[in-house]
Design a protein around this motif. Structure first.
Motif, PDB file in Angstrom:
ATOM      1  N   ASP A  46       0.826  -1.200   0.000  1.00 57.14           N
ATOM      2  CA  ASP A  46       0.000   0.000   0.000  1.00 57.14           C
ATOM      3  C   ASP A  46       0.862   1.252   0.000  1.00 57.14           C
ATOM      4  OD1 ASP A  46      -2.269  -1.504   0.130  1.00 57.14           O
ATOM      5  OD2 ASP A  46      -2.551  -1.271   2.290  1.00 57.14           O
ATOM      6  N   GLY A  47       0.389   2.296  -0.655  1.00 52.84           N
ATOM      7  CA  GLY A  47       1.004   3.607  -0.548  1.00 52.84           C
ATOM      8  C   GLY A  47       2.341   3.786  -1.216  1.00 52.84           C
ATOM      9  N   GLU A  48       2.696   2.930  -2.153  1.00 49.27           N
ATOM     10  CA  GLU A  48       3.983   3.051  -2.813  1.00 49.27           C
ATOM     11  C   GLU A  48       3.937   4.076  -3.925  1.00 49.27           C
ATOM     12  OE1 GLU A  48       4.687  -0.915  -4.021  1.00 49.27           O
ATOM     13  OE2 GLU A  48       5.340  -1.534  -2.046  1.00 49.27           O
ATOM     14  N   LEU A  49       5.087   4.619  -4.230  1.00 49.32           N
ATOM     15  CA  LEU A  49       5.205   5.551  -5.334  1.00 49.32           C
ATOM     16  C   LEU A  49       5.689   4.790  -6.561  1.00 49.32           C
ATOM     17  CD1 LEU A  49       6.896   8.499  -3.477  1.00 49.32           C
ATOM     18  CD2 LEU A  49       4.500   8.238  -4.049  1.00 49.32           C
ATOM     19  N   GLY A  50       5.840   5.483  -7.667  1.00 44.55           N
ATOM     20  CA  GLY A  50       6.278   4.827  -8.887  1.00 44.55           C
ATOM     21  C   GLY A  50       5.098   4.143  -9.549  1.00 44.55           C
ATOM     22  N   ASP A  51       5.387   3.221 -10.453  1.00 43.66           N
ATOM     23  CA  ASP A  51       4.332   2.445 -11.097  1.00 43.66           C
ATOM     24  C   ASP A  51       3.878   1.412 -10.086  1.00 43.66           C
ATOM     25  OD1 ASP A  51       2.688   0.858 -12.610  1.00 43.66           O
ATOM     26  OD2 ASP A  51       4.075   0.664 -14.285  1.00 43.66           O
ATOM     27  N   LYS A  52       2.820   1.720  -9.375  1.00 42.30           N
ATOM     28  CA  LYS A  52       2.376   0.926  -8.227  1.00 42.30           C
ATOM     29  C   LYS A  52       2.215  -0.555  -8.545  1.00 42.30           C
ATOM     30  CE  LYS A  52      -0.902   1.112  -4.472  1.00 42.30           C
ATOM     31  NZ  LYS A  52      -1.912   1.871  -3.816  1.00 42.30           N
ATOM     32  N   ASP A  53       1.838  -0.871  -9.790  1.00 42.12           N
ATOM     33  CA  ASP A  53       1.626  -2.264 -10.142  1.00 42.12           C
ATOM     34  C   ASP A  53       2.922  -3.020 -10.406  1.00 42.12           C
ATOM     35  OD1 ASP A  53      -1.121  -1.904  -9.954  1.00 42.12           O
ATOM     36  OD2 ASP A  53      -1.304  -1.372 -12.067  1.00 42.12           O
ATOM     37  N   LYS A  54       3.997  -2.318 -10.816  1.00 44.11           N
ATOM     38  CA  LYS A  54       5.194  -3.020 -11.274  1.00 44.11           C
ATOM     39  C   LYS A  54       6.476  -2.700 -10.520  1.00 44.11           C
ATOM     40  CE  LYS A  54       3.292  -3.181 -15.894  1.00 44.11           C
ATOM     41  NZ  LYS A  54       3.378  -2.655 -17.248  1.00 44.11           N
ATOM     42  N   THR A  55       6.541  -1.563  -9.830  1.00 41.41           N
ATOM     43  CA  THR A  55       7.777  -1.190  -9.147  1.00 41.41           C
ATOM     44  C   THR A  55       7.504  -0.658  -7.745  1.00 41.41           C
ATOM     45  OG1 THR A  55       7.759   1.072  -9.984  1.00 41.41           O
ATOM     46  CG2 THR A  55       8.947  -0.562 -11.313  1.00 41.41           C
ATOM     47  N   CYS A  56       8.559  -0.638  -6.959  1.00 36.83           N
ATOM     48  CA  CYS A  56       8.533  -0.077  -5.612  1.00 36.83           C
ATOM     49  C   CYS A  56       9.750   0.843  -5.509  1.00 36.83           C
ATOM     50  CB  CYS A  56       8.614  -1.200  -4.586  1.00 36.83           C
ATOM     51  SG  CYS A  56       8.552  -0.662  -2.868  1.00 36.83           S
ATOM     52  N   THR A  57       9.546   2.092  -5.120  1.00 43.38           N
ATOM     53  CA  THR A  57      10.632   3.055  -5.041  1.00 43.38           C
ATOM     54  C   THR A  57      11.304   2.978  -3.675  1.00 43.38           C
ATOM     55  OG1 THR A  57       9.377   4.511  -6.493  1.00 43.38           O
ATOM     56  CG2 THR A  57      11.241   5.481  -5.327  1.00 43.38           C
ATOM     57  N   HIS A  58      12.632   2.794  -3.700  1.00 45.03           N
ATOM     58  CA  HIS A  58      13.412   2.697  -2.465  1.00 45.03           C
ATOM     59  C   HIS A  58      14.421   3.826  -2.388  1.00 45.03           C
ATOM     60  CE1 HIS A  58      12.350  -1.238  -0.625  1.00 45.03           C
ATOM     61  NE2 HIS A  58      11.778  -1.370  -1.801  1.00 45.03           N
ATOM     62  N   LEU A  59      14.702   4.254  -1.160  1.00 47.05           N
ATOM     63  CA  LEU A  59      15.694   5.286  -0.917  1.00 47.05           C
ATOM     64  C   LEU A  59      17.026   4.626  -0.576  1.00 47.05           C
ATOM     65  CD1 LEU A  59      16.289   8.328  -0.553  1.00 47.05           C
ATOM     66  CD2 LEU A  59      15.743   8.019   1.861  1.00 47.05           C
ATOM     67  N   PHE A  60      18.075   5.054  -1.268  1.00 43.32           N
ATOM     68  CA  PHE A  60      19.437   4.614  -0.984  1.00 43.32           C
ATOM     69  C   PHE A  60      20.231   5.844  -0.571  1.00 43.32           C
ATOM     70  CE2 PHE A  60      17.847   1.129  -3.336  1.00 43.32           C
ATOM     71  CZ  PHE A  60      18.626   0.029  -3.022  1.00 43.32           C
ATOM     72  N   PHE A  61      21.162   5.687   0.383  1.00 41.94           N
ATOM     73  CA  PHE A  61      21.985   6.818   0.797  1.00 41.94           C
ATOM     74  C   PHE A  61      23.420   6.373   1.011  1.00 41.94           C
ATOM     75  CE2 PHE A  61      20.861   4.920   4.795  1.00 41.94           C
ATOM     76  CZ  PHE A  61      21.956   5.152   5.621  1.00 41.94           C
ATOM     77  N   CYS A  62      24.320   7.335   0.874  1.00 39.09           N
ATOM     78  CA  CYS A  62      25.746   7.080   1.063  1.00 39.09           C
ATOM     79  C   CYS A  62      26.175   7.702   2.384  1.00 39.09           C
ATOM     80  CB  CYS A  62      26.544   7.682  -0.096  1.00 39.09           C
ATOM     81  SG  CYS A  62      28.324   7.428   0.085  1.00 39.09           S
TER      82      CYS A  62
END
Length: 78
Positions: A46-62
């Motif tokens: 629930d509540g994901e961004l991006g193409d909700k049906d095919k992708t999930c947006t994740h945050l990466f940091f250095c």
């Protein structure tokens, strides 16, 4: 069959090199966890961004240079 995010569900790890310093970035979770105050109470899909049906947006940091980047993770059939 349902589509799930393999990273959110611990099926797969994603490693990305930092575009600034080339060190390995840390995966910090789905971006929806940072943007929605009720996201800890929603299901993983629930509540994901991006193409909700095919992708999930994740945050990466250095941790070295404090660069962050959003990465689209392809969902898999489960």
């Amino acid at each position: 069959m349902a589509l799930i995010c393999p990273v959110c569900n611990g099926v797969k790890q994603v490693f990305k090199a930092c575009p600034t310093c080339n060190k390995t970035m840390e995966e910090a979770g789905s971006i929806s966890q940072f943007l929605d105050p009720y996201s800890p109470y929603l299901s993983v899909n629930d509540g994901e961004l991006g193409d909700k049906d095919k992708t999930c947006t994740h945050l990466f940091f250095c941790e070295i240079c404090n660069t962050d980047k959003r990465i689209e993770v392809e969902k898999i059939s489960w």
